[in-house]
Design a protein around this motif. Sequence first.
Motif, short mmCIF file in Angstrom:
data_model
loop_
_atom_site.label_atom_id
_atom_site.label_comp_id
_atom_site.label_asym_id
_atom_site.label_seq_id
_atom_site.Cartn_x
_atom_site.Cartn_y
_atom_site.Cartn_z
N LEU A 284 0.83 -1.22 0.00
CA LEU A 284 0.00 0.00 0.00
C LEU A 284 0.85 1.26 0.00
O LEU A 284 0.56 2.23 -0.71
N ARG A 285 1.93 1.27 0.81
CA ARG A 285 2.78 2.47 0.88
C ARG A 285 3.47 2.72 -0.46
O ARG A 285 3.61 3.88 -0.88
N LEU A 286 3.92 1.67 -1.12
CA LEU A 286 4.58 1.85 -2.40
C LEU A 286 3.58 2.35 -3.45
O LEU A 286 3.91 3.23 -4.26
N MET A 287 2.38 1.81 -3.42
CA MET A 287 1.36 2.25 -4.38
C MET A 287 1.01 3.72 -4.17
O MET A 287 0.85 4.48 -5.13
N GLU A 288 0.86 4.11 -2.90
CA GLU A 288 0.54 5.51 -2.60
C GLU A 288 1.62 6.45 -3.12
O GLU A 288 1.33 7.53 -3.64
N ASP A 289 2.86 6.05 -2.97
CA ASP A 289 3.96 6.91 -3.40
C ASP A 289 4.00 7.01 -4.92
O ASP A 289 4.27 8.09 -5.46
N LEU A 290 3.72 5.91 -5.59
CA LEU A 290 3.82 5.90 -7.04
C LEU A 290 2.59 6.51 -7.71
O LEU A 290 2.71 7.19 -8.74
N ASP A 291 1.40 6.28 -7.14
CA ASP A 291 0.16 6.66 -7.83
C ASP A 291 -0.64 7.74 -7.12
O ASP A 291 -1.67 8.17 -7.63
N GLY A 292 -0.20 8.15 -5.93
CA GLY A 292 -0.95 9.15 -5.18
C GLY A 292 -1.83 8.51 -4.13
O GLY A 292 -1.96 7.28 -4.05
N ALA A 293 -2.46 9.35 -3.31
CA ALA A 293 -3.29 8.86 -2.20
C ALA A 293 -4.42 7.99 -2.72
O ALA A 293 -5.05 8.29 -3.74
N LEU A 294 -4.68 6.91 -1.97
CA LEU A 294 -5.74 5.98 -2.33
C LEU A 294 -7.00 6.30 -1.54
O LEU A 294 -6.94 6.71 -0.38
N SER A 295 -8.13 6.09 -2.17
CA SER A 295 -9.40 6.25 -1.46
C SER A 295 -9.62 5.06 -0.55
O SER A 295 -8.96 4.01 -0.67
N LYS A 296 -10.58 5.19 0.36
CA LYS A 296 -10.91 4.09 1.26
C LYS A 296 -11.34 2.86 0.46
O LYS A 296 -10.91 1.73 0.76
N GLN A 297 -12.14 3.09 -0.55
CA GLN A 297 -12.60 1.96 -1.36
C GLN A 297 -11.45 1.28 -2.08
O GLN A 297 -11.40 0.05 -2.19
N GLU A 298 -10.50 2.09 -2.57
CA GLU A 298 -9.36 1.51 -3.29
C GLU A 298 -8.45 0.74 -2.35
O GLU A 298 -7.93 -0.32 -2.71
N ILE A 299 -8.27 1.25 -1.11
CA ILE A 299 -7.46 0.52 -0.13
C ILE A 299 -8.11 -0.84 0.18
O ILE A 299 -7.42 -1.87 0.23
N GLU A 300 -9.42 -0.83 0.36
CA GLU A 300 -10.12 -2.09 0.64
C GLU A 300 -9.97 -3.06 -0.52
O GLU A 300 -9.76 -4.26 -0.32
N ARG A 301 -10.08 -2.54 -1.73
CA ARG A 301 -9.96 -3.40 -2.92
C ARG A 301 -8.57 -3.99 -3.05
O ARG A 301 -8.39 -5.18 -3.34
N GLN A 302 -7.54 -3.13 -2.79
CA GLN A 302 -6.16 -3.60 -2.88
C GLN A 302 -5.85 -4.65 -1.81
O GLN A 302 -5.23 -5.68 -2.10
N LEU A 303 -6.30 -4.39 -0.58
CA LEU A 303 -6.04 -5.35 0.49
C LEU A 303 -6.71 -6.69 0.22
O LEU A 303 -6.11 -7.75 0.43
N SER A 304 -7.94 -6.64 -0.23
CA SER A 304 -8.67 -7.88 -0.51
C SER A 304 -7.95 -8.71 -1.56
O SER A 304 -7.78 -9.93 -1.41
N ALA A 305 -7.49 -8.05 -2.60
CA ALA A 305 -6.81 -8.78 -3.68
C ALA A 305 -5.43 -9.25 -3.25
O ALA A 305 -5.02 -10.39 -3.51
N PHE A 306 -4.69 -8.37 -2.56
CA PHE A 306 -3.31 -8.69 -2.19
C PHE A 306 -3.24 -9.82 -1.17
O PHE A 306 -2.38 -10.71 -1.26
N GLN A 307 -4.15 -9.80 -0.20
CA GLN A 307 -4.08 -10.80 0.87
C GLN A 307 -4.50 -12.19 0.40
O GLN A 307 -4.28 -13.17 1.11
N ARG A 308 -5.10 -12.28 -0.77
CA ARG A 308 -5.43 -13.60 -1.32
C ARG A 308 -4.23 -14.24 -2.01
O ARG A 308 -4.25 -15.43 -2.32
N LEU A 309 -3.19 -13.44 -2.24
CA LEU A 309 -2.00 -13.96 -2.90
C LEU A 309 -1.15 -14.77 -1.93
O LEU A 309 -1.13 -14.52 -0.73
N GLY A 310 -0.38 -15.72 -2.45
CA GLY A 310 0.57 -16.46 -1.64
C GLY A 310 1.83 -15.64 -1.42
O GLY A 310 2.03 -14.59 -2.07
N PRO A 311 2.72 -16.06 -0.51
CA PRO A 311 3.94 -15.30 -0.21
C PRO A 311 4.77 -14.99 -1.44
O PRO A 311 5.30 -13.88 -1.58
N GLU A 312 4.90 -15.95 -2.35
CA GLU A 312 5.71 -15.75 -3.55
C GLU A 312 5.11 -14.65 -4.42
O GLU A 312 5.81 -13.76 -4.92
N GLU A 313 3.77 -14.70 -4.58
CA GLU A 313 3.11 -13.70 -5.41
C GLU A 313 3.13 -12.32 -4.74
O GLU A 313 3.27 -11.30 -5.41
#
Length: 893
Positions: A256-285
């Motif tokens: 999330l911190r890297l995305m914010e720095d590269l793309d600008g501040a994220l909305s609450k909805q975008e943070i929720e969407r990113q977390l949901s997708a990211f946390q479904r990934l395995g450690p390697e991904e």
Amino acid sequence: MDVMLTRFGTRAEFPGSLSCQNVDDLTFSKRENARTGASMVAAGRIFLSHASEDKDFVQKVYGRLDASSVFYDTKTIAPGQATLNAMEKSVGESSVFVLFHSSHSEKPWVDFEKDQARIHKILDSRTKILVCPIGGASHSSLPDWMKRYWTTTADYKVNDIVRAIIHLQDQTLIDAGVPKEIFVGREDLTRGIELDILSAPTQVGTPLQHLILAGIPGMGRTSVARSVVNTSFSGMRPAGPVFDLPDMAEAADIHLRLMEDLDGALSKQEIERQLSAFQRLGPEEQASMVLRSLSHWAKLNQVVVLRTRWGLRDRSRNLKPWLEALFRLSTEVRNLRLVYISERKLPAEILAHVKSARQYEVTDLSEQNIQYILSKKTNSRYFDMDSAVAISKKIRGHPATAHHVAFLTNSGLSLNSMDLNPEPIYAFQDKTLDAIFSSGILEPIQKKILTILGWFPKLPLNLLTELIGSNDRKNLVDKVWDLLDYSLIQLGEGGNYSVPEVVAARIRRDSDMDSASLFTAVRKLIEARIKAGHLEADLIDALIIAVVNLEGVIPEELRSVLTGSNLLSLVTEQFQTAKTLPKKQTEAFRRVYTLSKMAIGMRTSDDAVEQILFTGGDAAIRGGIYPEDIISFMSEKALPSVYYLIGSHAFYIEKDYGKAAKNLSTSLRLKHFRNRNVRLLAKAYIRDQKFSAAKEALDKIPDFQLFRDTGLLVLKIRSLRGMRSFKEAQDLEKQLDVAPDVFAEKSIYLAGRAFRENDFPTARKYILAAKASPKGSRLSIALLECAIAIEEGDLSLLAETVELALAAGRHYDAWQMQARTAIKKRDWGEALALLSRIDRKDYFDLHLESRALQIKKEEADIARDPAALAEIDARIEAILVAGYKTIDGYRDV
């Protein structure tokens, strides 16, 4: 708009770093503007040059800079100011000129600004120029003279450009004379890191991409990281990002911190969407996703710094799976360089198999380096080398504490005051370590290990095992490893464990000195080793500490293995511990005295012997003993600090102020402990009613030091009032309004003045202020408070206060309280009997005697006896004369 940058200082972050959502959130250190002139006015000011068509992009950059230091289009032109004049003036007064270069830049306004920047660069070579090509523009279409200046690339995002601008801004502040950060004592460490970076490709077959800097808070890990980035990675582009992450950061936090720095501040909805997708990934991904973001800075050829206290591994001794995958996958990204700042080390046995990673521990600094930091960070007017040497021992190798002490000194506390009363130092250190000791991360067995090592340096694991009484050696080893990972303990050569000095000091302040079981157990275990025929040299200190805490002396059989440095360290440590004890302090000081006498006859340097004996003599006096043997030996050996000991004992114990003044004057002439000597010498003269001599002694202290030490300031005011120089005393009293009052001298003095004038409400107000001071004299406050209460008819504090005064050897004050009570009861006989026992009367003693005599005159038998009345009147007259000369204020302030 003529807005100048008023923050002349360097960021607590890396120069040019941007690790927050807005640059205004960054912490800046403020320094006094020590220079004048146009060049200093321009330092740090930024001019953003752009075409109107590029306004939307430039506005994003402007929004992340500190607006007070930026000239940006019409937003910063003052109402009524001509645009051309404003442009010309602002370019000339800026030290960083930023050109946003695009296909729209070939315009008269932009050309005018570029021409002005060229002229300004010629006039002042310190001017920094940054060219930011945007909208597909390239370096080739720039004016020839601008092509040689630093240029960002098309790959730079908004935050990358902002960091580049801030980096140049910081450079201009340094060029303008702002002192650079003091970085000492890490030369071997940084040199070793640089050699590892240079040799890694040939020695291990791959570049070092991951550097982990571990250590406890305040040890300077960030400063080391900054140095490594600037020197070891000097071939890379500056102004890489610094990310402050949560204490237990997971891969999702970093994503999330890297995305914010590269793309600008994220909305609450975008943070929720990113977390949901990211946390479904395995450690390697997850590692792969983080690596894709980090690759942006690899492409820019910049170092990335990640700060997370405990986020690189979990409670086991394994790396977090995503981090292990990141280490493995990152070798495919050629220019990736990461520096991690952590409070928890990664397992050495696992890192040994990661060729691209290396770990380093940032440990204590030497006392000499601490003194150097103090000398450079403290305003030269307030710096005193003798006090710095003494106070460096209390800082205990902790650079953050050294900077804190310098800050306090520059803000109003003197080094000498903090040396005498180091509570502000200890409070800062405790707060720094609170996150570790109060967060629940330590288990009871680990706290026990720390307690043992806090008292006994350099113990081997087998001795720790026996002391803990653990049958599960593997579990104990795991707990020790965890402590090693947190840098709370250190493993030295020979397999002995110790704790950093700042941690040991925290442990000793928190632990119970009355528990003898630990010392007994250590002594028995080490003595068993001696009987078995061997004693490791590293265990000598531990054995001596155990024996001294149990018996107060070192037995003959151990004296042959004791060195002067062993004894000096032990005596100093025991003395500092005694000063912080809430109870049994007298007993502890007497133990230090007994211990110090071992230096008599010891084969070691005169300097060491003098320091040991002076500390022991000071402890003896604090314990109510005259150290005759120490004073006799020091006199025979012509050790000059003996005069202070003699004077101190004469003042505090013998109450012989003439003798005290004589010896303290000699000590002062020999240039030992100037502030300490002057303070006690002035008190002695004032007690002896030699006010001119007291002022003469205090005049040896420069005004800038006098005004920063409330105790010395009050003494000088008393001297002036004693000399009847009331106007000068009143002028000096004005300095009390702004003087710091850590030791409550100001509040106690003003409370005494108000009490003398029978203004009890004002006196109580100052008493409350004195109680709020962190290091006020509890006894002096209690005596004043009790006196006020008695005068108002409240005797509830009397018994406790009298007992407190007697326990401190202040019999005069106890008798005065009782005499005051007798007068309130109109028992003039009891009052006069008590006051007659006071040999040297202060103002309040004389005032009470006068009141008692006035009551006596009202007795029927006295009232009709003219001879008796004449004697009483003569005595009252004598009291008036004596009162004219006595100390103006309360006793022993």
